[in-house]
Design an enzyme around this catalytic site. Sequence first.
Site, mmCIF file in Angstrom:
data_model
loop_
_atom_site.group_PDB
_atom_site.id
_atom_site.type_symbol
_atom_site.label_atom_id
_atom_site.label_comp_id
_atom_site.label_asym_id
_atom_site.label_seq_id
_atom_site.Cartn_x
_atom_site.Cartn_y
_atom_site.Cartn_z
ATOM 1 N N CYS A 1 0.807 -1.228 0.000
ATOM 2 C CA CYS A 1 0.000 0.000 0.000
ATOM 3 C C CYS A 1 0.837 1.274 0.000
ATOM 4 O O CYS A 1 0.295 2.362 -0.207
ATOM 5 C CB CYS A 1 -0.965 -0.014 1.179
ATOM 6 S SG CYS A 1 -2.210 -1.295 0.986
ATOM 7 N N HIS B 1 -3.508 7.145 2.163
ATOM 8 C CA HIS B 1 -3.855 5.827 1.628
ATOM 9 C C HIS B 1 -5.224 5.439 2.188
ATOM 10 O O HIS B 1 -5.511 5.681 3.361
ATOM 11 C CB HIS B 1 -2.795 4.805 2.040
ATOM 12 C CG HIS B 1 -3.185 3.407 1.698
ATOM 13 N ND1 HIS B 1 -3.545 3.036 0.427
ATOM 14 C CD2 HIS B 1 -3.293 2.286 2.463
ATOM 15 C CE1 HIS B 1 -3.853 1.751 0.432
ATOM 16 N NE2 HIS B 1 -3.718 1.271 1.652
ATOM 17 N N ASN C 1 -10.062 -0.072 -0.885
ATOM 18 C CA ASN C 1 -8.596 -0.014 -0.892
ATOM 19 C C ASN C 1 -8.081 -0.575 -2.220
ATOM 20 O O ASN C 1 -8.120 -1.784 -2.447
ATOM 21 C CB ASN C 1 -8.061 -0.830 0.293
ATOM 22 C CG ASN C 1 -6.540 -0.798 0.376
ATOM 23 O OD1 ASN C 1 -5.862 -0.300 -0.509
ATOM 24 N ND2 ASN C 1 -6.001 -1.359 1.458
HETATM 25 N N1 ACO Z 1 -18.856 -8.336 8.552
HETATM 26 C C1 ACO Z 1 -19.329 -8.587 9.796
HETATM 27 N N2 ACO Z 1 -18.530 -8.950 10.814
HETATM 28 C C2 ACO Z 1 -17.211 -9.071 10.568
HETATM 29 C C3 ACO Z 1 -16.668 -8.845 9.299
HETATM 30 C C4 ACO Z 1 -17.541 -8.477 8.265
HETATM 31 N N3 ACO Z 1 -17.124 -8.227 7.005
HETATM 32 N N4 ACO Z 1 -15.336 -9.034 9.354
HETATM 33 C C5 ACO Z 1 -15.054 -9.382 10.612
HETATM 34 N N5 ACO Z 1 -16.186 -9.412 11.344
HETATM 35 C C6 ACO Z 1 -16.333 -9.735 12.754
HETATM 36 C C7 ACO Z 1 -15.198 -10.592 13.280
HETATM 37 O O1 ACO Z 1 -15.411 -11.959 13.022
HETATM 38 C C8 ACO Z 1 -15.245 -10.261 14.757
HETATM 39 O O2 ACO Z 1 -16.269 -11.011 15.359
HETATM 40 P P1 ACO Z 1 -16.096 -11.627 16.848
HETATM 41 O O3 ACO Z 1 -15.904 -10.421 17.720
HETATM 42 O O4 ACO Z 1 -17.365 -12.339 17.056
HETATM 43 O O5 ACO Z 1 -14.879 -12.481 16.744
HETATM 44 C C9 ACO Z 1 -15.661 -8.796 14.772
HETATM 45 O O6 ACO Z 1 -16.291 -8.534 13.510
HETATM 46 C C10 ACO Z 1 -14.517 -7.840 14.947
HETATM 47 O O7 ACO Z 1 -13.475 -8.223 14.027
HETATM 48 P P2 ACO Z 1 -12.109 -7.430 13.928
HETATM 49 O O8 ACO Z 1 -11.208 -8.117 12.951
HETATM 50 O O9 ACO Z 1 -11.614 -7.169 15.299
HETATM 51 O O10 ACO Z 1 -12.645 -6.077 13.288
HETATM 52 P P3 ACO Z 1 -11.886 -4.716 13.147
HETATM 53 O O11 ACO Z 1 -12.649 -3.661 13.808
HETATM 54 O O12 ACO Z 1 -10.428 -4.838 13.458
HETATM 55 O O13 ACO Z 1 -12.017 -4.436 11.580
HETATM 56 C C11 ACO Z 1 -10.621 -4.538 9.605
HETATM 57 C C12 ACO Z 1 -11.436 -5.337 10.657
HETATM 58 C C13 ACO Z 1 -11.596 -3.662 8.871
HETATM 59 C C14 ACO Z 1 -9.964 -5.527 8.662
HETATM 60 C C15 ACO Z 1 -9.583 -3.680 10.342
HETATM 61 O O14 ACO Z 1 -8.879 -4.472 11.261
HETATM 62 C C16 ACO Z 1 -8.576 -3.015 9.419
HETATM 63 O O15 ACO Z 1 -8.921 -2.104 8.701
HETATM 64 N N6 ACO Z 1 -7.301 -3.421 9.471
HETATM 65 C C17 ACO Z 1 -6.219 -2.731 8.780
HETATM 66 C C18 ACO Z 1 -6.256 -2.971 7.294
HETATM 67 C C19 ACO Z 1 -5.051 -2.277 6.672
HETATM 68 O O16 ACO Z 1 -4.760 -1.125 6.915
HETATM 69 N N7 ACO Z 1 -4.290 -3.009 5.864
HETATM 70 C C20 ACO Z 1 -3.063 -2.456 5.322
HETATM 71 C C21 ACO Z 1 -3.188 -2.147 3.924
HETATM 72 S S1 ACO Z 1 -3.519 -3.554 2.926
HETATM 73 C C22 ACO Z 1 -2.097 -3.879 1.961
HETATM 74 O O17 ACO Z 1 -1.044 -3.436 2.257
HETATM 75 C C23 ACO Z 1 -2.237 -4.816 0.789
#
Ligand code: ACO
Length: 329
Positions: free
Chosen positions: A116, A256, A286
């Site tokens: 990214c 980003h 993204n």
């Molecule tokens: N819909 C509904 N529920 C979901 C979904 C979904 N799509 N995805 C996960 N959940 C659930 C999980 O199972 C979890 O349930 P549980 O509490 O019963 O276990 C709950 O929601 C919370 O999950 P988390 O993974 O803790 O959710 P979080 O708030 O962290 O959001 C996300 C997830 C959006 C992926 C976030 O962590 C994020 O944005 N991470 C960073 C991404 C990033 O910046 N990546 C770098 C760039 S990518 C690259 O370089 C190629």
Amino acid sequence: MPKITAAITAVQGYVPEYVLTNKELEQMVDTNDEWIVSRTGIKERRLLKGKDQGSSVMAIEAVKGLIKKRGIDPKEIELIICATVTPDMTFPATANIISSAVGATNSWGYDINAACSGFLFSLVTGSKFIEAGQFKKVIVVGADKMSSIVDYTDRSTSILFGDGAGAVLLEPNTEGFGILDSILKSDGSGVTHLHQKAGGSRRPPTHETVDAKEHYIYQEGQAVFKFAVKGMADVSAEIMEKNNLKGDDISWLVPHQANKRIIDATAQRMGLDESKIMMNIQRYGNTTSGTIPLCLWDYESQLKKGDNLILSAFGGGFTWGAIWVKWGH
Ligand code: ACO
């Protein structure tokens, strides 16, 4: 002799037609629009459909538009750098495919993979050839077909990514406009949290790796989120301090687009209110290397000569960084 800086003299983007909405994703995985919007800010993303369509298809459209907009002959282009994690093929570089398709027959080029942060790393690399006085026309294009490495049965990653490309033209400037400073960082210990397990030389693709879905993105979302919030905010604050820039001096944060919550935390740390944040994550998700040039393209009509922009990113590697740009046109 006056100092030469690399100014962005044109910007152009391209996104494919197909729109994948949160509603449609609800039919594919166990998710809902409310969760996606509140946790990420994303409402829809674009997907490149069709047989044998790689990232170059989008990059070529962006670069062709860029050349037309600036009114230059493609033969004037000396270098094309393509930031991508989804090259058309492992080799040759996607930059080669782009240069021949746009008629840049006097150019050379190569790809940069910094996930990214790829567009930022490529922009700094391209700017050095201008600053050195070696080249007068360098194109930096970020293009990713993320749908080619997304598992559409995995709700934790399929909601995040989209396909798109954006390109900028760099030209020499002696009036103090363009890329004025940068801080780029990488830390390979981040590989455990975000990677593609198979398809590379360590685990070449086999029936077994494909059956195990190891050619898709593997991401530990929460862990990446924590590093991203800190990394992107820290480096954005660092480049401001280094150059004695206060919140009031900054016209735009060009972040980003991985998660609206990461962007908001970065802006808050920089002392910027929402009106100074470029944001199109709601429409494109993204697009990895495409996010920052797509933002510049979307907001170009609002930019004024002399505006101070901070471009900032965090991504796989881990890689992260910030660039200070003084807008020149
Ligand atoms: N819909 C509904 N529920 C979901 C979904 C979904 N799509 N995805 C996960 N959940 C659930 C999980 O199972 C979890 O349930 P549980 O509490 O019963 O276990 C709950 O929601 C919370 O999950 P988390 O993974 O803790 O959710 P979080 O708030 O962290 O959001 C996300 C997830 C959006 C992926 C976030 O962590 C994020 O944005 N991470 C960073 C991404 C990033 O910046 N990546 C770098 C760039 S990518 C690259 O370089 C190629």
